[in-house]
Design an enzyme around this catalytic site. Structure first.
Site, PDB file in Angstrom:
ATOM      1  N   HIS A   1       1.683   4.425  -2.849  1.00 21.07           N
ATOM      2  CA  HIS A   1       1.693   5.887  -2.656  1.00 21.07           C
ATOM      3  C   HIS A   1       3.047   6.459  -3.089  1.00 21.07           C
ATOM      4  O   HIS A   1       3.127   7.478  -3.770  1.00 21.07           O
ATOM      5  CB  HIS A   1       1.497   6.230  -1.174  1.00 21.07           C
ATOM      6  CG  HIS A   1       0.075   6.158  -0.692  1.00 21.07           C
ATOM      7  ND1 HIS A   1      -0.942   6.888  -1.264  1.00 21.07           N
ATOM      8  CD2 HIS A   1      -0.504   5.461   0.331  1.00 21.07           C
ATOM      9  CE1 HIS A   1      -2.087   6.642  -0.613  1.00 21.07           C
ATOM     10  NE2 HIS A   1      -1.847   5.777   0.356  1.00 21.07           N
TER      11      HIS A   1
ATOM     12  N   HIS B   1       0.839  -1.204   0.000  1.00 18.79           N
ATOM     13  CA  HIS B   1       0.000   0.000   0.000  1.00 18.79           C
ATOM     14  C   HIS B   1       0.880   1.261   0.000  1.00 18.79           C
ATOM     15  O   HIS B   1       0.719   2.140  -0.855  1.00 18.79           O
ATOM     16  CB  HIS B   1      -0.910  -0.030   1.236  1.00 18.79           C
ATOM     17  CG  HIS B   1      -1.856   1.115   1.311  1.00 18.79           C
ATOM     18  ND1 HIS B   1      -3.166   1.026   0.901  1.00 18.79           N
ATOM     19  CD2 HIS B   1      -1.696   2.394   1.726  1.00 18.79           C
ATOM     20  CE1 HIS B   1      -3.761   2.193   1.070  1.00 18.79           C
ATOM     21  NE2 HIS B   1      -2.895   3.041   1.570  1.00 18.79           N
ATOM     22  N   GLU B   2       1.802   1.329   0.942  1.00 21.81           N
ATOM     23  CA  GLU B   2       2.638   2.536   1.040  1.00 21.81           C
ATOM     24  C   GLU B   2       3.574   2.657  -0.168  1.00 21.81           C
ATOM     25  O   GLU B   2       3.857   3.758  -0.634  1.00 21.81           O
ATOM     26  CB  GLU B   2       3.436   2.547   2.354  1.00 21.81           C
ATOM     27  CG  GLU B   2       2.565   2.536   3.619  1.00 21.81           C
ATOM     28  CD  GLU B   2       1.504   3.622   3.666  1.00 21.81           C
ATOM     29  OE1 GLU B   2       1.685   4.688   3.040  1.00 21.81           O
ATOM     30  OE2 GLU B   2       0.451   3.389   4.299  1.00 21.81           O
TER      31      GLU B   2
ATOM     32  N   GLU C   1      -5.042   7.482  -3.107  1.00 21.35           N
ATOM     33  CA  GLU C   1      -5.482   6.166  -2.606  1.00 21.35           C
ATOM     34  C   GLU C   1      -5.675   5.183  -3.760  1.00 21.35           C
ATOM     35  O   GLU C   1      -5.507   3.986  -3.586  1.00 21.35           O
ATOM     36  CB  GLU C   1      -6.789   6.301  -1.827  1.00 21.35           C
ATOM     37  CG  GLU C   1      -6.602   6.752  -0.396  1.00 21.35           C
ATOM     38  CD  GLU C   1      -5.674   5.868   0.426  1.00 21.35           C
ATOM     39  OE1 GLU C   1      -5.847   4.635   0.435  1.00 21.35           O
ATOM     40  OE2 GLU C   1      -4.756   6.416   1.055  1.00 21.35           O
TER      41      GLU C   1
HETATM   42 ZN    ZN Z   1      -3.271   5.125   1.824  1.00 18.02          ZN
END
Ligand code: ZN
Length: 542
Positions: A294, A290-291, A320
């Site tokens: 980003h 997830h990170e 997101e």
């Molecule tokens: Zn996030």
């Protein structure tokens, strides 16, 4: 000869040309000065962010008080420069020049976005910024004690003050249709309370029957993820996977924190953190992916935009979409694990040696109604968001009192998800958002991200139908490059709706998302592909 004489400029034409050259030269000088000022604001902000990163990772606890002061000084200096009248005059003087340039050029976009940001910032009085920041950190500190103690009552006065400050913030942007609109626009420019409510109503009508259909099937077995996995090996595996996707460690690093996050200091330095739980392998895998999603967005922004307001991801929802695309659409897919599961089994031979890929894949995609948002699966996740969004509106409207929140939370959980939390710690105290800043516009971005992740991925597949087979053989270049060329590199040059239309070829719509969920979960839960109704062709949302 006649021809040449005819094209010779007259004295008046020569004067006009000279004047326009002088104007252009003066505008170019002003633009240099604008970029210098904006870079200084960006550098001050980044210096504050470095101190925050250090506080979250390595700073000894004793440094907290001084660190709070040091960060406040840097952010105050940045804010003072961002609202300086001289900056406003410079931007005004460049407005005409900006309009004369091609709309999507870097310079036209910079002048346009700098003007929009300045006009928004000067509406907020400095004393409000100071009061809101001081209250936000006091409330956050109180929450770090109140949540483990399950003490909601201690948070009521903080929440009441937060609500007052949130309404006060909105008042600076009056007139608005709904008090939450300025907060939503801040996170997801172009969206409003009305457009989100419309989106959520359609989403819920499709999701609720899907959840019911899945929950009638045998429950997925996830105990294979809940064994004892040595922490160092987990960390190393997750970091290796993030690098394989395209997260560049020459321009980033991975550290441990309780709450994972990503932070950008420049295009060349975008750091991420993760969390390792010895008894849950999913934690480190998916929070790192997830990170990294980003961070890959930020690493992919054109270096020419660095140090300007264009040099960052465009909105919370689009951001997101990039983390969820890599975490869920790619990272929880069968093809992804066709490639990585054999090496995961080698690292954790004792724990996973006899667990088949089919069992593992079902475990990481287990659907269950639960109380905690951050543990929720892809299908039920949005119901957690809808619940929070509706409560936020009621709190801001004054229809729901802060002290009555726990009861309203439990009732909403039962209505939306069919479960009720055991206590407030796992109920209305579970998320930091309402206890660390404003209330309003804090949650919708997660759902917008889910919807857009499927829409962007579908657009990438239209351009490169071989992406799924490449993923199954451990190749991520084609997808990564497509995202960099179509989303990442533009930074904040285009407003979200414009970026979505350019990239996905249509306004934001939920059809790709429902198609994605139905296809994936029909296979996992042995359901017909049309389970829970049929999305058909939904109208676009914007
Ligand atoms: Zn996030």
């Amino acid at each position: 000869m006649q021809q040449i004489r005819k094209s010779m400029p007259t004295a008046r034409q020569r004067m006009t040309a000279a004047k326009s050259a002088r104007n252009r030269h003066s505008a170019e000088q002003k633009l240099v000065e604008l970029k210098r000022r904006l870079r200084e604001i960006s550098d001050l902000t980044a210096a504050g962010d470095v101190l925050n990163w250090d506080q979250a990772t390595y700073m000894p606890r004793g440094g907290a008080e001084a660190r709070g002061r040091q960060c406040a000084v840097l952010y105050r200096l940045a804010h003072e420069q961002a609202v300086a009248p001289g900056l406003g005059k410079l931007i005004d003087a460049l407005a005409h020049y900006g309009e004369s340039l091609p709309h999507d050029s870097d310079d036209a976009s910079l002048i346009r976005v700098a003007r929009r940001d300045f006009q928004k910032m000067i509406k907020i009085p400095p004393d409000h910024v100071a009061r809101a920041n001081a209250h936000g950190s006091a409330s956050y500190n109180a929450w770090t004690r109140a949540r483990p103690a399950n003490d909601f009552v201690a948070m009521v006065p903080y929440l009441e003050r937060t609500l007052d400050l949130s309404r006060e913030y909105s008042s600076y942007f009056a007139p608005y249709k709904h008090v939450a609109d300025p907060h939503i626009d801040y996170a997801d420019e172009g969206m409003t309370t009305a457009s989100i409510l419309k989106l959520f109503s359609e989403l819920k009508s499709q999701l609720a029957p899907m959840v019911c259909a899945i929950c009638e099937q045998p429950v997925a077995e996830a105990s294979s993820l809940r064994q004892a996995f040595p922490k160092a090996a987990q960390f190393e595996f997750a970091l290796n996977v993030a690098q394989r996707l395209g997260y560049d460690l020459n321009c980033g690093r991975l550290d441990l924190t309780h709450h994972p996050f990503s932070t950008r200091f420049s295009t060349g330095d975008v750091r991420i953190t993760t969390h390792v739980n010895e008894n849950d392998l999913g934690d480190v895998l998916f929070s790192t992916l997830h990170e990294a999603g980003h961070a890959m967005y930020e690493q992919g922004i054109s270096a020419a935009l660095d140090g300007t307001p264009l040099g960052k991801g465009v909105s919370a929802g689009v951001h997101e979409s990039q983390s969820r695309l890599w975490e869920n659409v790619v990272g929880r897919s069968r093809g992804f694990w066709e490639h990585f599961y054999p090496s995961l089994q080698r690292v954790f031979a004792e724990q996973l040696g006899s667990v088949t890929i089919a069992v593992f894949h079902r475990a990481i995609n287990k659907v269950a109604r639960s109380s905690i948002r951050t543990d929720a699966d892809e299908v039920t996740y949005n119901l957690h968001i809808i619940l929070r969004f509706n409560l936020e509106l009621k709190l801001l409207e004054g229809e729901l009192r802060a002290k009555d929140l726990p009861e309203a939370w439990r009732a909403a959980m039962k209505a939306e998800l069919g479960v009720a939390p055991a206590d407030d710690r796992d109920g209305c105290l579970q998320d930091v958002h309402w206890y660390s800043g404003y209330i309003g516009g804090r949650f919708q971005s997660y759902t917008i991200g889910n919807i857009l992740s499927a829409q962007f991925y579908a657009a990438a597949l239209r351009a490169h139908p071989n992406i799924p087979s490449e993923i199954a053989s451990g190749k991520f270049d084609t997808l990564h490059t497509w995202l960099r060329d179509n989303v990442y590199r533009h930074g904040s040059k285009f407003v979200p709706n414009h970026l979505i239309e350019r990239t996905a070829g249509a306004a934001m719509n939920m059809t790709p998302y429902f198609d994605y969920l139905r296809e994936k979960y029909a296979a996992l839960y042995r359901l017909p592909v049309s389970f829970g109704g049929n999305s058909g062709t939904l109208p676009s949302l914007l």
